[in-house]
Design a protein around this motif. Structure first.
Motif, mmCIF file in Angstrom:
data_model
loop_
_atom_site.group_PDB
_atom_site.id
_atom_site.type_symbol
_atom_site.label_atom_id
_atom_site.label_comp_id
_atom_site.label_asym_id
_atom_site.label_seq_id
_atom_site.Cartn_x
_atom_site.Cartn_y
_atom_site.Cartn_z
ATOM 1 N N ASN A 49 -26.127 -36.553 21.326
ATOM 2 C CA ASN A 49 -26.154 -37.522 20.213
ATOM 3 C C ASN A 49 -27.184 -37.612 19.133
ATOM 4 O O ASN A 49 -27.189 -38.258 18.000
ATOM 5 N N TYR A 50 -28.367 -36.664 19.241
ATOM 6 C CA TYR A 50 -29.408 -36.600 18.423
ATOM 7 C C TYR A 50 -29.670 -35.245 18.001
ATOM 8 O O TYR A 50 -30.199 -34.945 16.917
ATOM 9 N N PHE A 51 -29.301 -34.357 18.788
ATOM 10 C CA PHE A 51 -29.785 -32.950 18.593
ATOM 11 C C PHE A 51 -28.278 -32.058 18.692
ATOM 12 O O PHE A 51 -27.860 -31.907 19.674
ATOM 13 N N THR A 52 -28.248 -31.387 17.748
ATOM 14 C CA THR A 52 -26.683 -30.444 17.727
ATOM 15 C C THR A 52 -26.836 -29.323 18.434
ATOM 16 O O THR A 52 -25.534 -28.882 19.302
ATOM 17 N N GLU A 53 -28.038 -28.737 18.743
ATOM 18 C CA GLU A 53 -28.034 -27.631 19.756
ATOM 19 C C GLU A 53 -29.664 -27.666 20.098
ATOM 20 O O GLU A 53 -30.708 -28.243 19.702
ATOM 21 N N ILE A 54 -29.898 -26.828 21.084
ATOM 22 C CA ILE A 54 -31.167 -26.802 21.823
ATOM 23 C C ILE A 54 -32.200 -26.183 21.171
ATOM 24 O O ILE A 54 -33.429 -26.296 21.124
ATOM 25 N N SER A 55 -31.750 -25.109 20.179
ATOM 26 C CA SER A 55 -32.904 -24.280 19.368
ATOM 27 C C SER A 55 -33.707 -25.576 18.332
ATOM 28 O O SER A 55 -34.686 -25.393 18.354
ATOM 29 N N HIS A 56 -32.865 -26.580 18.229
ATOM 30 C CA HIS A 56 -33.375 -27.702 17.131
ATOM 31 C C HIS A 56 -34.455 -28.398 17.943
ATOM 32 O O HIS A 56 -35.556 -28.613 17.581
ATOM 33 N N LEU A 57 -34.276 -28.698 19.393
ATOM 34 C CA LEU A 57 -35.236 -29.398 20.308
ATOM 35 C C LEU A 57 -36.060 -28.543 20.317
ATOM 36 O O LEU A 57 -37.304 -29.128 20.275
ATOM 37 N N ILE A 58 -36.304 -27.221 20.591
ATOM 38 C CA ILE A 58 -37.222 -26.299 20.715
ATOM 39 C C ILE A 58 -38.077 -26.358 19.545
ATOM 40 O O ILE A 58 -39.386 -26.353 19.649
ATOM 41 N N PHE A 59 -37.245 -26.335 18.351
ATOM 42 C CA PHE A 59 -38.263 -26.212 17.094
ATOM 43 C C PHE A 59 -38.911 -27.220 17.177
ATOM 44 O O PHE A 59 -40.201 -27.124 16.622
ATOM 45 N N PHE A 60 -38.383 -28.430 17.162
ATOM 46 C CA PHE A 60 -39.330 -29.905 17.091
ATOM 47 C C PHE A 60 -40.416 -29.815 17.876
ATOM 48 O O PHE A 60 -41.650 -30.184 17.465
ATOM 49 N N ALA A 61 -40.063 -29.549 19.168
ATOM 50 C CA ALA A 61 -41.226 -29.578 20.293
ATOM 51 C C ALA A 61 -42.461 -28.651 19.759
ATOM 52 O O ALA A 61 -43.581 -28.942 20.098
ATOM 53 N N SER A 62 -41.873 -27.296 19.413
ATOM 54 C CA SER A 62 -43.001 -26.192 18.975
ATOM 55 C C SER A 62 -43.919 -26.900 17.718
ATOM 56 O O SER A 62 -44.942 -26.210 17.771
ATOM 57 N N MET A 63 -43.328 -27.720 17.053
ATOM 58 C CA MET A 63 -43.901 -28.156 15.809
ATOM 59 C C MET A 63 -45.109 -28.900 16.315
ATOM 60 O O MET A 63 -46.256 -28.978 15.711
ATOM 61 N N LYS A 64 -44.949 -29.457 17.495
ATOM 62 C CA LYS A 64 -46.184 -30.240 18.317
ATOM 63 C C LYS A 64 -47.478 -29.492 18.450
ATOM 64 O O LYS A 64 -48.497 -29.746 18.573
ATOM 65 N N PHE A 65 -47.296 -28.167 18.644
ATOM 66 C CA PHE A 65 -48.198 -27.125 18.851
ATOM 67 C C PHE A 65 -48.744 -26.561 17.766
ATOM 68 O O PHE A 65 -49.529 -25.417 17.974
ATOM 69 N N LEU A 66 -48.342 -26.711 16.661
ATOM 70 C CA LEU A 66 -48.847 -26.122 15.496
ATOM 71 C C LEU A 66 -50.131 -26.680 14.895
ATOM 72 O O LEU A 66 -50.681 -26.299 13.828
ATOM 73 N N LYS A 67 -50.279 -28.098 15.363
ATOM 74 C CA LYS A 67 -51.666 -28.739 14.937
ATOM 75 C C LYS A 67 -52.797 -27.858 14.778
ATOM 76 O O LYS A 67 -53.608 -28.009 13.786
ATOM 77 N N ASN A 68 -53.014 -27.097 15.847
ATOM 78 C CA ASN A 68 -54.311 -26.377 15.895
ATOM 79 C C ASN A 68 -54.406 -25.129 14.541
ATOM 80 O O ASN A 68 -55.354 -24.914 13.933
ATOM 81 N N TYR A 69 -53.074 -24.569 14.351
ATOM 82 C CA TYR A 69 -52.980 -23.864 13.309
ATOM 83 C C TYR A 69 -53.198 -24.387 11.773
ATOM 84 O O TYR A 69 -53.949 -24.019 11.108
ATOM 85 N N THR A 70 -52.646 -25.664 11.804
ATOM 86 C CA THR A 70 -52.698 -26.122 10.556
ATOM 87 C C THR A 70 -54.093 -26.722 10.123
ATOM 88 O O THR A 70 -54.609 -26.356 8.970
#
Length: 229
Positions: A49-70
């Motif tokens: 109901n909120y995510f059309t495919e699992i790749s989007h969910l993985i993408f959003f979750a991976s963004m949370k690990f990007l803070k050290n890089y940014t």
């Protein structure tokens, strides 16, 4: 924010945070809809109901690990005395983090996300606006761009304005730097080389630096035209 938007944001966070926990505990390859649903306390159908495919969910979750890089990116670029140094330092930072966490960076920059992946980045920062705190304005345009060549080109334009490279070589240099990184990254991701992440980053930066610093020695456009004949 409207009540419906607040509810949607809350649900997104439940599923994104659950996915991030699975990635941290088991790795990206272990993420499944069923595992995410179980960890978040909902059934699998609710996720769709909120995510059309699992790749989007993985993408959003991976963004949370990007803070050290940014966070690192801003500090790296502060050390540059001119746009050319800043460009090379931005790549040095990217190489360091991407080779250290190849699964995360694959999900963020290479994995097929369908149409309009930049919209996903916008959606993420709407849900997690605090991730943009302390990020310099000049870097925000880069963070909202997923296409590697466009990210590279946006920094190169400042390099060209200062006369370090020719305008007609911007696109070629941008493409070549991405291809150099992508070649090493693919080898590391697929375990084709035994370099540790620091060694892989150093070798890649040597190639990128040599190519960029000698860019004006070579006439890229002329060489491309000759090859196409």
């Amino acid at each position: 924010m409207k009540k419906k938007e607040i509810q949607m944001s809350r649900m997104w966070k439940y599923f994104i945070d659950a996915t991030a926990e699975i990635i941290e505990e088991e790795g990206v390859e272990s993420v499944t809809i069923r595992k995410v649903a179980d960890k978040a306390g909902y059934n699998s159908a609710t996720i769709y109901n909120y995510f059309t495919e699992i790749s989007h969910l993985i993408f959003f979750a991976s963004m949370k690990f990007l803070k050290n890089y940014t966070s690192d990116l801003g500090e790296y670029m502060k050390k540059g005395k001119d746009p050319l140094e800043k460009y090379l330092l931005s790549w040095e930072c990217f190489c360091k983090h991407s080779f250290q966490h190849p699964d995360i960076f694959h999900a963020l920059f290479i994995m097929d996300l369908g149409d309009h992946p930049e919209k996903l980045i916008e959606d993420y920062y709407k849900i997690y606006p605090n991730d943009l705190i302390n990020i310099p304005e000049e870097l925000k345009s880069i963070l909202f761009e997923r296409n590697m060549s466009k990210r590279s080109r946006s920094v190169l334009e400042a390099v060209e304005k200062e006369g370090f490279i020719k305008e007609e070589n911007i696109d070629s240099i941008s493409e070549l730097t991405v291809l150099i990184w992508y070649g090493m990254f693919t080898n590391i991701l697929n375990n084709r080389m035994n370099y540790d992440f620091e060694e892989a980053a150093k070798i890649t930066m040597n190639y990128i630096s040599e190519m960029v610093l000698h860019a004006n020695v070579f006439d890229f456009q002329k060489n491309i035209s000759v090859q196409q004949q």
